[in-house]
Design a protein around this motif. Structure first.
Motif, mmCIF file in Angstrom:
data_model
loop_
_atom_site.group_PDB
_atom_site.id
_atom_site.type_symbol
_atom_site.label_atom_id
_atom_site.label_comp_id
_atom_site.label_asym_id
_atom_site.label_seq_id
_atom_site.Cartn_x
_atom_site.Cartn_y
_atom_site.Cartn_z
ATOM 1 N N ALA A 26 6.123 26.770 19.891
ATOM 2 C CA ALA A 26 5.078 25.976 20.549
ATOM 3 C C ALA A 26 5.358 25.877 22.045
ATOM 4 O O ALA A 26 6.481 25.570 22.445
ATOM 5 C CB ALA A 26 5.052 24.576 19.942
ATOM 6 N N MET A 27 4.345 26.146 22.848
ATOM 7 C CA MET A 27 4.515 25.991 24.299
ATOM 8 C C MET A 27 3.283 25.402 24.970
ATOM 9 O O MET A 27 2.195 25.993 24.937
ATOM 10 C CB MET A 27 4.864 27.325 24.936
ATOM 11 C CG MET A 27 6.333 27.672 24.766
ATOM 12 S SD MET A 27 6.770 29.157 25.639
ATOM 13 C CE MET A 27 5.927 30.371 24.662
ATOM 14 N N THR A 28 3.492 24.250 25.572
ATOM 15 C CA THR A 28 2.474 23.606 26.390
ATOM 16 C C THR A 28 2.297 24.423 27.656
ATOM 17 O O THR A 28 3.269 24.718 28.348
ATOM 18 C CB THR A 28 2.978 22.200 26.772
ATOM 19 O OG1 THR A 28 3.039 21.432 25.580
ATOM 20 C CG2 THR A 28 2.078 21.530 27.778
ATOM 21 N N CYS A 60 1.709 21.751 21.791
ATOM 22 C CA CYS A 60 1.552 20.436 21.152
ATOM 23 C C CYS A 60 0.162 19.893 21.467
ATOM 24 O O CYS A 60 -0.335 20.012 22.584
ATOM 25 C CB CYS A 60 2.657 19.480 21.581
ATOM 26 S SG CYS A 60 2.778 19.149 23.320
ATOM 27 N N GLN A 102 0.381 22.779 16.282
ATOM 28 C CA GLN A 102 1.445 21.779 16.425
ATOM 29 C C GLN A 102 0.786 20.435 16.734
ATOM 30 O O GLN A 102 0.191 20.237 17.791
ATOM 31 C CB GLN A 102 2.451 22.137 17.521
ATOM 32 C CG GLN A 102 3.644 21.172 17.450
ATOM 33 C CD GLN A 102 4.680 21.383 18.527
ATOM 34 O OE1 GLN A 102 4.359 21.336 19.707
ATOM 35 N NE2 GLN A 102 5.924 21.582 18.138
ATOM 36 N N HIS A 175 5.099 17.815 15.202
ATOM 37 C CA HIS A 175 6.068 17.817 16.312
ATOM 38 C C HIS A 175 7.007 16.622 16.133
ATOM 39 O O HIS A 175 6.682 15.496 16.504
ATOM 40 C CB HIS A 175 5.331 17.743 17.644
ATOM 41 C CG HIS A 175 6.179 18.138 18.825
ATOM 42 N ND1 HIS A 175 7.551 18.199 18.774
ATOM 43 C CD2 HIS A 175 5.835 18.508 20.085
ATOM 44 C CE1 HIS A 175 8.016 18.585 19.955
ATOM 45 N NE2 HIS A 175 6.999 18.781 20.773
ATOM 46 N N LYS A 227 8.963 20.462 13.236
ATOM 47 C CA LYS A 227 9.984 20.888 14.200
ATOM 48 C C LYS A 227 10.867 19.686 14.529
ATOM 49 O O LYS A 227 10.347 18.597 14.772
ATOM 50 C CB LYS A 227 9.314 21.398 15.475
ATOM 51 C CG LYS A 227 10.313 21.932 16.514
ATOM 52 C CD LYS A 227 9.548 22.536 17.692
ATOM 53 C CE LYS A 227 10.475 23.228 18.666
ATOM 54 N NZ LYS A 227 9.730 23.827 19.791
ATOM 55 N N ASN A 302 15.868 28.160 16.304
ATOM 56 C CA ASN A 302 15.303 28.169 17.661
ATOM 57 C C ASN A 302 16.351 27.767 18.690
ATOM 58 O O ASN A 302 17.324 27.114 18.362
ATOM 59 C CB ASN A 302 14.087 27.216 17.744
ATOM 60 C CG ASN A 302 13.480 27.125 19.146
ATOM 61 O OD1 ASN A 302 13.480 26.062 19.761
ATOM 62 N ND2 ASN A 302 12.995 28.229 19.654
ATOM 63 N N GLY A 304 17.270 29.655 22.632
ATOM 64 C CA GLY A 304 18.106 30.646 23.298
ATOM 65 C C GLY A 304 18.386 31.897 22.488
ATOM 66 O O GLY A 304 19.366 32.597 22.758
ATOM 67 N N GLY A 325 10.467 31.013 22.474
ATOM 68 C CA GLY A 325 9.562 30.368 23.417
ATOM 69 C C GLY A 325 9.437 31.200 24.675
ATOM 70 O O GLY A 325 8.534 32.050 24.794
ATOM 71 N N THR A 326 10.386 31.000 25.588
ATOM 72 C CA THR A 326 10.321 31.620 26.919
ATOM 73 C C THR A 326 10.029 33.127 26.871
ATOM 74 O O THR A 326 9.230 33.616 27.665
ATOM 75 C CB THR A 326 11.658 31.372 27.655
ATOM 76 O OG1 THR A 326 12.130 30.073 27.281
ATOM 77 C CG2 THR A 326 11.481 31.436 29.150
HETATM 78 C C1 LIG Z 1 6.720 26.315 29.090
HETATM 79 C C2 LIG Z 1 7.270 25.669 27.848
HETATM 80 C C3 LIG Z 1 6.496 24.738 27.154
HETATM 81 C C4 LIG Z 1 6.975 24.162 25.965
HETATM 82 N N1 LIG Z 1 6.154 23.297 25.254
HETATM 83 C C5 LIG Z 1 6.537 22.902 24.021
HETATM 84 C C6 LIG Z 1 5.631 22.212 23.157
HETATM 85 O O1 LIG Z 1 4.464 21.967 23.474
HETATM 86 N N2 LIG Z 1 6.078 21.844 21.934
HETATM 87 C C7 LIG Z 1 7.355 22.113 21.509
HETATM 88 O O2 LIG Z 1 7.725 21.770 20.388
HETATM 89 N N3 LIG Z 1 8.224 22.766 22.294
HETATM 90 C C8 LIG Z 1 7.842 23.188 23.525
HETATM 91 N N4 LIG Z 1 8.690 23.953 24.270
HETATM 92 C C9 LIG Z 1 9.988 24.341 23.701
HETATM 93 C C10 LIG Z 1 9.892 25.691 22.992
HETATM 94 O O3 LIG Z 1 9.033 25.625 21.868
HETATM 95 C C11 LIG Z 1 11.265 26.136 22.491
HETATM 96 O O4 LIG Z 1 11.738 25.196 21.551
HETATM 97 C C12 LIG Z 1 12.255 26.265 23.639
HETATM 98 O O5 LIG Z 1 11.681 26.964 24.731
HETATM 99 C C13 LIG Z 1 13.520 26.970 23.193
HETATM 100 O O6 LIG Z 1 13.225 28.295 22.774
HETATM 101 P P1 LIG Z 1 13.561 29.556 23.722
HETATM 102 O O7 LIG Z 1 15.012 29.419 24.072
HETATM 103 O O8 LIG Z 1 13.237 30.761 22.919
HETATM 104 O O9 LIG Z 1 12.707 29.427 24.962
HETATM 105 C C14 LIG Z 1 8.257 24.506 25.481
HETATM 106 C C15 LIG Z 1 9.031 25.427 26.197
HETATM 107 C C16 LIG Z 1 8.547 26.022 27.340
HETATM 108 C C17 LIG Z 1 9.388 27.059 28.046
#
Ligand SMILES: Cc1cc2nc3c(=O)[nH]c(=O)nc-3n(C[C@H](O)[C@H](O)[C@H](O)COP(=O)(O)O)c2cc1C
Length: 368
Positions: A26-28, A60, A102, A175, A227, A302, A304, A325-326
């Protein structure tokens, strides 16, 4: 043979059949209309570009006007929002993808200036240490929710789930991570209540489980996930005994046979974000090993992860699928890039939040 081949094995997640184990986390991204919280055409483009993922978890999405933590975040409280999401879902389904909403309430992590003067709600009147980045003012002391407030919010989650189902989502993810409302009830640092929603791990889990029960009523157990971030420090969070709390919670979720739990295995340093809490890994160095036996359904790992570490985690039995995510920001075709061992593209953090299609839906698939 490709030593990440396990990522490309199909996986049954509740009632969903994932063609691979690469989940989009999930990414906002704050690209929805700020007033209406309706996802628009660029949001549909963005998600459909990522449809080869085993499962897309959306940004979210709020179930209450009191959850308005980010300008341009998405909602699931109006018919207009349902219509907006339908376009997103149709675009993903046309490309044979699967997408889960989410579902979210921010609790104390918003500010009255973001929601027409309404003070944020939380289990206990404890403010997040520091400044709210969106309004550049100190976080406010939230209103301590009454039992009626709690019932209202549970109802809002249920109504949100009904709308999500109507829109056509394949599943819903609660969430319960990152210091938002469900997490605030779960963890001892933010929940100081002495009624049936605070104190013991059973009581602190009650709010979360009551919401899960409503989501199951609407979607069916095979289409509900959650999550969690048991040792995450984001939003000033801490629990005195996360293993005890989450062992109980996982066992309860196991009884309910929900489809999946996505675990953030945080690597936050000592005093991460300046809140003064101990380092995540120091508090619980082997979180996944300790929690895995308490839930028989699908675990999504999840934080890194790379293709290599994700494959290793699955081989070792720590989790069954991995969320990214990233990496998904700059690599809409992450599945194909992992599969063919192609170079990954960087993304521009200045364009993560807000703006238009730039730095959002304009990252191309691998160009060679
Ligand atoms: C730009 C951005 C927005 C995010 N928004 C949310 C979100 O809305 N809901 C959520 O549960 N996690 C959010 N996260 C966290 C990611 O879902 C993820 O748990 C976190 O980036 C770690 O994973 P990664 O190491 O693969 O990036 C966000 C992360 C990033 C980078």
């Amino acid at each position: 043979m490709n030593n990440t081949s396990i990522l490309f094995k199909s996986l049954k997640v509740g009632e969903l059949n994932l063609p691979n184990r690469i989940v989009m986390a999930a990414m906002t991204r704050m690209r929805c209309n700020n007033d209406t919280k309706v996802p628009n055409d660029i949001v549909a483009d963005y998600y459909s570009q990522r449809a080869s993922s085993g499962l897309i978890l959306t940004e979210c999405t709020l179930v209450s006007q009191r959850s308005n933590a980010f300008p341009g975040c998405a909602g699931i409280i109006s018919e207009e929002q349902v219509e907006g999401w339908k376009k997103v879902i149709d675009a993903v389904h046309k490309k044979n993808g699967r997408i889960a909403l989410q579902i979210w309430h921010s609790g104390r992590a918003t500010h009255s200036n973001l929601q027409g003067g309404q003070i944020p709600w939380a289990p206990s009147p404890i403010a997040i240490n520091g400044v709210n980045y969106a309004v550049k003012q100190p976080h406010e002391v939230p209103h301590e929710m009454t039992t009626e407030d709690i019932k209202l919010v549970i109802q809002q989650f249920k109504e949100g789930a009904y709308r999500a189902k109507k829109a056509g989502f394949d599943a819903v993810e609660l969430h319960g991570a990152n210091g938002y409302l469900v997490d605030q009830f779960l963890r001892s640092y933010t929940n100081r209540r002495n009624d049936q929603y605070g104190g013991s791990v059973e009581n602190r889990s009650r709010f979360c489980l009551e919401i899960i029960d409503e989501l199951v009523q609407v979607f069916g157990k095979g289409r509900v996930g959650i999550k969690v971030s048991p040792v995450g420090r984001y939003n000033d969070m801490f629990d005195e005994d996360p293993v005890k709390l989450y062992t109980y919670l996982f066992k309860e979720l196991d009884k309910r046979q929900i489809a999946f739990i996505e675990i953030m295995n945080s690597k936050d340093e000592e005093n991460a974000y300046g809140y003064g809490h101990p380092a995540s890994e120091k508090q619980v160095p082997n979180l996944l090993q300790l929690l895995r036996p308490s839930f028989k359904g699908v675990i999504i790992g999840n934080v890194g992860l790379t293709a290599q570490t994700a494959a290793q985690g699955i081989e070792q039995g720590l989790f069954d699928a991995a969320s990214f995510g990233t990496l998904y920001i700059g690599n809409p075709d992450l599945v194909e890039r992992f599969k063919d061992n192609l170079k990954l593209s960087d993304s521009d953090p200045k364009k993560y939040f807000g703006g238009n299609h730039e730095g959002y839906s304009d990252y191309p698939p691998y160009q060679g």
